[in-house]
Design a protein around this motif. Sequence first.
Motif, mmCIF file in Angstrom:
data_model
loop_
_atom_site.group_PDB
_atom_site.id
_atom_site.type_symbol
_atom_site.label_atom_id
_atom_site.label_comp_id
_atom_site.label_asym_id
_atom_site.label_seq_id
_atom_site.Cartn_x
_atom_site.Cartn_y
_atom_site.Cartn_z
ATOM 1 N N GLU A 141 20.990 44.028 20.730
ATOM 2 C CA GLU A 141 20.800 42.881 21.063
ATOM 3 C C GLU A 141 20.555 41.973 20.177
ATOM 4 O OE1 GLU A 141 20.646 38.309 21.797
ATOM 5 O OE2 GLU A 141 18.662 40.167 21.438
ATOM 6 N N ARG A 177 22.942 40.187 13.187
ATOM 7 C CA ARG A 177 24.001 40.578 12.766
ATOM 8 C C ARG A 177 24.719 39.452 11.927
ATOM 9 N NH1 ARG A 177 24.661 45.661 14.022
ATOM 10 N NH2 ARG A 177 25.942 44.759 15.809
ATOM 11 N N LYS A 178 25.051 38.790 13.387
ATOM 12 C CA LYS A 178 25.321 37.352 13.327
ATOM 13 C C LYS A 178 25.481 36.372 12.601
ATOM 14 C CE LYS A 178 26.767 34.370 17.246
ATOM 15 N NZ LYS A 178 26.413 33.953 18.850
ATOM 16 N N TRP A 181 22.660 42.832 16.989
ATOM 17 C CA TRP A 181 23.476 42.323 16.957
ATOM 18 C C TRP A 181 23.413 40.694 16.542
ATOM 19 C CZ3 TRP A 181 24.678 38.059 20.250
ATOM 20 C CH2 TRP A 181 25.678 37.083 20.291
ATOM 21 N N ARG A 182 22.551 40.445 16.938
ATOM 22 C CA ARG A 182 21.585 38.630 16.796
ATOM 23 C C ARG A 182 21.785 38.350 15.773
ATOM 24 N NH1 ARG A 182 16.945 36.480 19.837
ATOM 25 N NH2 ARG A 182 18.060 37.412 21.645
#
Length: 245
Positions: A234, A240-241, A237-238
Amino acid sequence: MKNGETAGSARHWFLAGMMGIFSLPATILMLSFVGFCAFTAQAGIPVEQVVFMVGAVWALPAKVILVSSILGGANVLTAFIAVTLSSIRLMPMVAALVPEIRTQRTPTWLLLLLSHFVAITAWVFAMERVQSVPRERRIVFFAGFGITLVLANMTLVGVVYQFVTEFPPIVAGCLFFLTPVYFLASIWSSARHPVIYVALAVGLVAGPVFYWIAPEFDILLAGVGGGTAAWLAERSWRQRKEARA
């Protein structure tokens, strides 16, 4: 209402909380406790110990982990760590519920006492309903539900224990299967963050793998490993976002 009882009285709201025992979440939990009772009966745990366990170790997953650890031959320290880690998840629930039910005059000892009754069912039930309860009566409302739920399940386990031992294996197995189904469904429905979904998925896959690799530490390793992997995934992913933004 009689004897001066009004819609805003403490007695009224305590009884209103008690009536929550007839709600769908409470019914599902009680059915799950029948399955847990069958599990403990087949494990050979005496009924008085099971009843005590229901009252003392309130969260159902923690009890399942404790019994599973004992049956798996885990030592006391490993079982203690596994149960403790499973119960840490209740801390954010307590932190979220307390501001909703306390007032400036609520004593700390009372909040500490009632925190014992905070588990998934009680937390979801309270968070969905306390907004419609006057703030000064939310403590007694939650106390009515939490105390009744615990006592009802202690009584249920004590009564059905002698009967579940006579159940056919397929029936006992189906009843016990309600326990993990209820646990997974409750966590999934009450989750408010994507990392929880990832942790559940990773844990479901890691559990059987670690049982094959290290049976005595399978629950502990699956919990710690699954949670850590979910957190790292998670977080990645955060990041990269945020980088794309």
